[in-house]
Design an enzyme around this catalytic site. Sequence first.
Site, PDB file in Angstrom:
ATOM      1  N   TRP A  26       0.828  -1.220   0.000  1.00 42.17           N
ATOM      2  CA  TRP A  26       0.000   0.000   0.000  1.00 42.17           C
ATOM      3  C   TRP A  26       0.853   1.256   0.000  1.00 42.17           C
ATOM      4  CZ3 TRP A  26      -3.690  -1.655   4.583  1.00 42.17           C
ATOM      5  CH2 TRP A  26      -4.535  -2.677   4.131  1.00 42.17           C
ATOM      6  N   LYS A  27       2.181   1.080   0.089  1.00 39.62           N
ATOM      7  CA  LYS A  27       3.071   2.241   0.229  1.00 39.62           C
ATOM      8  C   LYS A  27       2.577   3.097   1.397  1.00 39.62           C
ATOM      9  CE  LYS A  27       4.218   2.005  -4.604  1.00 39.62           C
ATOM     10  NZ  LYS A  27       4.870   2.670  -5.712  1.00 39.62           N
ATOM     11  N   HIS A  67      12.897  -1.414  -2.493  1.00 41.32           N
ATOM     12  CA  HIS A  67      12.022  -0.776  -3.480  1.00 41.32           C
ATOM     13  C   HIS A  67      12.711   0.451  -4.066  1.00 41.32           C
ATOM     14  CE1 HIS A  67       8.670   1.431  -5.222  1.00 41.32           C
ATOM     15  NE2 HIS A  67       8.069   0.259  -5.323  1.00 41.32           N
ATOM     16  N   GLU A 101      10.812  -5.110 -10.818  1.00 43.77           N
ATOM     17  CA  GLU A 101      10.015  -3.886 -10.903  1.00 43.77           C
ATOM     18  C   GLU A 101      10.787  -2.820 -11.674  1.00 43.77           C
ATOM     19  OE1 GLU A 101       6.856  -3.870  -7.520  1.00 43.77           O
ATOM     20  OE2 GLU A 101       8.462  -2.437  -7.151  1.00 43.77           O
ATOM     21  N   GLY A 145       4.179   3.517 -10.855  1.00 42.57           N
ATOM     22  CA  GLY A 145       3.576   4.755 -10.360  1.00 42.57           C
ATOM     23  C   GLY A 145       2.702   5.494 -11.359  1.00 42.57           C
ATOM     24  N   SER A 155       2.664  -0.990 -12.425  1.00 45.46           N
ATOM     25  CA  SER A 155       1.444  -0.656 -13.162  1.00 45.46           C
ATOM     26  C   SER A 155       0.618  -1.883 -13.558  1.00 45.46           C
ATOM     27  CB  SER A 155       1.778   0.186 -14.400  1.00 45.46           C
ATOM     28  OG  SER A 155       2.367   1.412 -14.007  1.00 45.46           O
ATOM     29  N   GLY A 169       0.648  -2.251  -6.968  1.00 48.59           N
ATOM     30  CA  GLY A 169       0.706  -1.024  -6.180  1.00 48.59           C
ATOM     31  C   GLY A 169      -0.627  -0.303  -6.179  1.00 48.59           C
TER      32      GLY A 169
END
Length: 254
Positions: free
Chosen positions: A9-10, A94, A165, A171, A209, A230
């Site tokens: 979930w960041k 990350h 990633e 993002g 994405s 994400g």
Amino acid sequence: MRPLIGTSWKMNLTASEADAWFTAVLPLVAHLADRDLFVLPPFTDIWVARERLQGTVIGWGAQDVHPAEGGAHTGDISAPMLADLGCRYVEIGHSERRRDHGETPDLLTAKIAAVLRWGMRPLLCTGEPAPMDTDDAVRLLLADLDRCLAGIAPADLTRLVVAYEPWWAIGDGAVAAVPEQVGTIHRSLAAWLEDRANGQAVPVIYGGSVDLDIASRLLAEPGVDGLFVGRYALDPVNFARIAATPIGSAEEVR
Ligand code: PEP
């Protein structure tokens, strides 16, 4: 290998919002027995995950860890603290942490070792910063893995998960990498990891994405062992739909 599908979930969702997310997701994924699911909430929500996810099909974990067992590290969280909260996975390296916090491969190695000492699974992210030729990307990724895994015993690598990633695919405004290229890269990473792990397979999952449109095409690629989602998974129904992606060959899926 069982597919592994999870989300970070960041820095999103309060503890109350986390509770609502679990309430929405759990009935939608309870029947999924042929795959492993996980969620990596912010530190402040891990206790909610422990309360809501115990005995369910979803494992939980953290987005980072400090390499030390404890001590004068204001604001940091240690591996024993995470293990005590029932974390199964700990994300390491990350691109946002490498970029925003200057995390180096040496530091990531120490974090991986801490996670392993406490019986959890390190989920190591690696990716190339900009689009490039597949062979060049593989060279760069293997060099990164080589540095991050320096000194990690082959037997311990069986507990590792690698998340491929590409930084440029992550993002807002980005689009996922092309599934066929992802598959090629995953197979190269998997072969290298298997060699390093004395013949044991290490899962390589894809993040960047991912949405419902591309999830099944990615999972149909040999070498893509799972998905790391994400922003799309902040909506619990989206996560549940991706978690339930049919697993089959590319021909079946297309
Ligand atoms: C990520 O940053 O790990 C990620 C997968 O993000 P997104 O799906 O939002 O690109």
